[in-house]
Each structure stands twice: as C-alpha cells, then as structure tokens.
Design an enzyme around this catalytic site. Sequence first.
Site, PDB file in Angstrom:
ATOM      1  N   GLU A 226       0.833  -1.195   0.027  1.00  0.00           N
ATOM      2  CA  GLU A 226      -0.056   0.095  -0.165  1.00  0.00           C
ATOM      3  C   GLU A 226       0.813   1.194   0.022  1.00  0.00           C
ATOM      4  OE1 GLU A 226      -2.783  -0.230   3.171  1.00  0.00           O
ATOM      5  OE2 GLU A 226      -3.985  -1.593   1.861  1.00  0.00           O
ATOM      6  N   CYS A 260      -2.109   9.101   2.360  1.00  0.00           N
ATOM      7  CA  CYS A 260      -1.925   8.507   1.189  1.00  0.00           C
ATOM      8  C   CYS A 260      -2.833   8.873  -0.002  1.00  0.00           C
ATOM      9  CB  CYS A 260      -1.845   6.805   1.151  1.00  0.00           C
ATOM     10  SG  CYS A 260      -3.303   6.452   1.873  1.00  0.00           S
TER      11      CYS A 260
HETATM   12  P1  NAD Z   1       8.478   4.758   4.553  1.00  0.00           P
HETATM   13  O1  NAD Z   1       8.453   3.975   3.232  1.00  0.00           O
HETATM   14  O2  NAD Z   1       9.581   5.644   4.886  1.00  0.00           O
HETATM   15  O3  NAD Z   1       8.544   3.650   5.753  1.00  0.00           O
HETATM   16  C1  NAD Z   1       7.438   2.596   6.150  1.00  0.00           C
HETATM   17  C2  NAD Z   1       7.996   1.802   6.754  1.00  0.00           C
HETATM   18  O4  NAD Z   1       8.966   0.871   6.101  1.00  0.00           O
HETATM   19  C3  NAD Z   1       8.617   2.039   8.401  1.00  0.00           C
HETATM   20  O5  NAD Z   1       8.330   1.048   9.136  1.00  0.00           O
HETATM   21  C4  NAD Z   1      10.144   2.183   7.899  1.00  0.00           C
HETATM   22  O6  NAD Z   1      10.868   2.004   9.040  1.00  0.00           O
HETATM   23  C5  NAD Z   1      10.107   0.820   6.882  1.00  0.00           C
HETATM   24  N1  NAD Z   1      11.393   0.829   6.324  1.00  0.00           N
HETATM   25  C6  NAD Z   1      12.233   1.655   5.728  1.00  0.00           C
HETATM   26  N2  NAD Z   1      13.099   1.142   4.920  1.00  0.00           N
HETATM   27  C7  NAD Z   1      12.953  -0.159   4.941  1.00  0.00           C
HETATM   28  C8  NAD Z   1      13.667  -1.342   4.370  1.00  0.00           C
HETATM   29  N3  NAD Z   1      14.677  -0.797   3.411  1.00  0.00           N
HETATM   30  N4  NAD Z   1      13.247  -2.470   4.510  1.00  0.00           N
HETATM   31  C9  NAD Z   1      12.040  -2.771   5.533  1.00  0.00           C
HETATM   32  N5  NAD Z   1      11.259  -1.739   5.873  1.00  0.00           N
HETATM   33  C10 NAD Z   1      11.892  -0.561   5.685  1.00  0.00           C
HETATM   34  O7  NAD Z   1       7.098   5.483   4.477  1.00  0.00           O
HETATM   35  P2  NAD Z   1       6.506   6.381   5.611  1.00  0.00           P
HETATM   36  O8  NAD Z   1       6.997   7.705   5.682  1.00  0.00           O
HETATM   37  O9  NAD Z   1       6.180   5.748   6.948  1.00  0.00           O
HETATM   38  O10 NAD Z   1       4.899   6.665   5.198  1.00  0.00           O
HETATM   39  C11 NAD Z   1       4.582   7.645   4.119  1.00  0.00           C
HETATM   40  C12 NAD Z   1       4.500   6.759   2.960  1.00  0.00           C
HETATM   41  O11 NAD Z   1       3.249   5.846   3.016  1.00  0.00           O
HETATM   42  C13 NAD Z   1       3.574   7.780   1.884  1.00  0.00           C
HETATM   43  O12 NAD Z   1       4.238   7.451   0.494  1.00  0.00           O
HETATM   44  C14 NAD Z   1       2.193   7.466   1.770  1.00  0.00           C
HETATM   45  O13 NAD Z   1       1.364   7.684   0.793  1.00  0.00           O
HETATM   46  C15 NAD Z   1       2.341   5.772   2.177  1.00  0.00           C
HETATM   47  N6  NAD Z   1       1.136   5.366   2.642  1.00  0.00           N
HETATM   48  C16 NAD Z   1       0.133   4.601   2.000  1.00  0.00           C
HETATM   49  C17 NAD Z   1      -1.015   4.165   2.385  1.00  0.00           C
HETATM   50  C18 NAD Z   1      -1.800   3.360   1.479  1.00  0.00           C
HETATM   51  O14 NAD Z   1      -3.027   2.746   2.121  1.00  0.00           O
HETATM   52  N7  NAD Z   1      -1.689   3.210   0.282  1.00  0.00           N
HETATM   53  C19 NAD Z   1      -1.537   4.468   3.865  1.00  0.00           C
HETATM   54  C20 NAD Z   1      -0.454   5.175   4.339  1.00  0.00           C
HETATM   55  C21 NAD Z   1       0.509   5.620   4.077  1.00  0.00           C
END
Ligand code: NAD
Length: 453
Positions: A226, A260
């Site tokens: 997502e 999102c």
């Molecule tokens: P992010 O990608 O920075 O981090 C998300 C998660 O991934 C965190 O728990 C982080 O610690 C982990 N992570 C980071 N690097 C990783 C790796 N290499 N391997 C495994 N895990 C890793 O995103 P964010 O800043 O937490 O969230 C914002 C983003 O999420 C925005 O792009 C938003 O649009 C999206 N989002 C999408 C939805 C949806 O339903 N489509 C919902 C909420 C947020």
Amino acid sequence: MDIYNPATGEKIDSFQEDTKESVEAKLLAAQTALRSWRKTSVKERIECVAKFAEFLKKNVDELGMELSLEVGKPLNEAKGEVLGAAQKCQFFIEQSEEFLREKLVNTAGNTKEVIAYEPLGVVANISAWNYPYLVGINVFIPALICGNAVLYKPSEYSTLVGKSIEKYLHQAGIPKDVFIGVYGAGEVGRALCELDLDGYFFTGSYATGRKIAEAVSHKLVPVGLELGGKDPLYVTDEVDVKNAAANAVSGVFYNNGQSCCSVERVYVHEKVYAEFLQEFITEAKKLKLGSPQEEGISLGAITRKEHIPFLENQVKDATNKGAKLELGGKRVEGAGAFYEPTVFTNVNHDMLIMTEETFGPVVGLMSVKDDNEATELMNDTVYGLTAAVFSDNQERARAILSDIDSGTGYINCCDRVSGYLPWSGRGHSGLGSTLSQHGLYAFCNPKAYHIRN
Ligand code: NAD
C-alpha cells in the site's frame, strides 16, 4: 532510539530497537505459536478482534492523546482515528466467518469439490506513521482473523502507538507470540525481509515498497504493497461550488496532507474556476494551525521534521517555474515542525507539486476546458490510488472515473476509506488489496479439496 514530539521538538520517550538476533527469536516464537493459533476457530479470533475494538473505544482519550503527542495531529483528529479504527474492524467482525467458511462449489459425478481457506503462516506487517491505527488495521486484523501470526513493525515515528496496539491486542486475547511487535527503523525492517516469512505486507512509500518487493521476490511468497499517491480531484461545471470547495480543502489539508489519499492536485472546469478558487481560498484561510493539543486546531505539526526541506524544495520548484502563490508558502519558525497551508495556481505538469507525491499541506489548482482534458491530466501520473469527481451529474462523474486508472473513485467526496470496500493502488500506488473480502482473502491460501466417498 529516541521519540520526539514533533510539535515542540522535545524528547518524550526512548526505546530499545530490535536487533537481527531479536527479530529472529521473535520469528521462532511466532512459528511455534502459529501451530495452535491456526487451529482456533474464526469465531474465536473474531471475538478477540471485537474486544480489541471495544478497548480502543473505551481508552480513546488516553490513546488519542498518545497519538497526538507522538505524530503531531490535532487531538480531536487523533481521537477520531482511534474510533475510526474500531469502526474499521466492523466489516471483519461481521462478515469474516461467512467469507472464510469452506464452500462446496461443484458436485462432479461422485466427487464433491470444496474450497477451504488456510492461513499463510507468519506474516510481516511493516507499517507507516501517518495513520498508524487505521493503516495497521488494514493488515493485522484480517491477518489474525485468517489464522496467521503477525510480526508487526510500526514506523519508528509511531512506536508508542505500536506498543499500545500490541498491549491491547494481547489484552483482547490474542496470544502474545501470535502478534509480536518489532521495533525500530529501516534497518529492523530490512532484518525482517531477510528472514523466511510466509508473506510481507507493507504500507509506506513507493521507494521503500519497491526495495521490499525486490528483497523478498525470490522467496515467492505473497507481497502486499500500500504505497503513495498523487491523487487528483476534478470539479465539473455542474456543481454546488461552495460545497465542492469545502470538500476539496478538507481533502487537501486534513492530517496536514499526510494521507496516502490526500487530494494533491485540483482540476476545475473553466466555467466555474474563478468562483471555485475564491471559495477554496476562503475555506483554506479558516484552517487554524497550532499546538495539536489545543482546542479548535485543524492543522498540527508535520510528523517528520526532515520532511520540511522536501516541501520547501517543491515550493521553490513551482515558484521558479512560474506558479502563482495564492496562500502560505513557508515553514513556521520555532522548535516545532509546522508548515503553512499552501496553495498555488498557474501550475502545470512540469512542476514537482503536480507530479511527485507531496505528503504535506501544499496543493496546485488548474483550470481545464473540458472533461477530456481533465481525464488526461488526472491520468498523467505514475500513481493510481484514488481520484475524485465533483458533479451533480452522477452518470458524467462515473464515465470520467471509469477512464481513470486508480483503485478508488469518489463521487462528490474524497479522502475516505471504508472497511467494506477494497483498498488498492495501481502503478506506483501499490499491489494487491486490503479491506473487504478481497483484503481477507489476501491473507489466506485457498485449498482445493476433491472429495469422494
Ligand atoms: P516509509 O517508506 O519511509 O516507511 C514505511 C516503513 O518501512 C517504516 O516502518 C520504515 O521503518 C520501514 N522501512 C524503511 N526502509 C525499509 C527497508 N529497506 N526495508 C524494510 N522496511 C523499511 O514510509 P512512511 O514515511 O512511513 O509513510 C509515508 C508513505 O506511506 C507515503 O508515501 C504514503 O502515501 C504511504 N502510505 C500509503 C498508504 C496506503 O494505504 N496506500 C497508507 C499510508 C501511507
């Protein structure tokens, strides 16, 4: 790792990050616990989820305050998220038993053909901070109901919330090794991806989602993503302009644009553009920015202070390319991370604010000559999460939305998610579905039985 209040910059807590070894030990514990959990009935699991939803409602004041302090959202919106999370469990509470019941689908001669649903096993839920309750629930509730064990890694920016989720799920009867919190930043997420789990479900950015998909692809297990969006809203010339403007302002600025499915681009039919712009600015000026725990605040802090230079860069790019700043345009000086609600006109698709995910309180408004131009511009993106059309003519709105490559279409509303409907992104917005029966089956392996006496 330290936890900071984004509205004040003050440290509010600290926690011990997981290590490669501790994550491995948690996986072993989950694999052991899974053996008996998968034998429990769907009904028993639903009872735990129903209790969890009750705990959320009962403790909304305490949980709302914790959420508001940790991620900087206005207190009333934080409480709304906690209650919304309880509400979102309802679909699964009401309908999971029916959808997961095994089904006799054919009787071929002397053979009965039956579909049964088995859990995937131990799955990872790597989550985001922007709506930590709401986005977590999309994954861990159906995963648990289907009989999986879950290693849940909340974002490092919503660790306290993650710990509360873990505590209340256990109090609700989910065995402690069936739902295990894994805490830390990207490094800990990477450690999870190195282990052999039975499914990976991720909520976050496209960049990280892609890394995860690549890291686990050789395991050939289900992956759900997502991801982000650049969601458009189109206002046709058959609307109540004031109502459309009020809805659009809410869709753009709710949660500081950190959703999102926030509206990030607005296209307006030229016949109503001038009137819409005026109403939109009037509405946006009513937003009150300030301390998230203060009464009457509609815009709290930007959760990650590191995101402010990113917003500044998009604003600078738009200004340099000729966009007209109608409102806001800068950070608020001080220890907290605040950014003014910002509106640009005279924008085009050469600008980052119209093409790259902003994830903040910044939007561009553009006049279009007809539905065809609007459709073309709405589709001019690598993302495909949601799209909204405002029109009194529902047939016209449906016709436009059926040409838009997005998982969700909104007619006269926006920035909305329901447990009863599939939540899915196309293109860089993701892979697979959560919520509804589609989001339940995402956590099962179907098994085909051919039965003869
Ligand atoms: P992010 O990608 O920075 O981090 C998300 C998660 O991934 C965190 O728990 C982080 O610690 C982990 N992570 C980071 N690097 C990783 C790796 N290499 N391997 C495994 N895990 C890793 O995103 P964010 O800043 O937490 O969230 C914002 C983003 O999420 C925005 O792009 C938003 O649009 C999206 N989002 C999408 C939805 C949806 O339903 N489509 C919902 C909420 C947020």
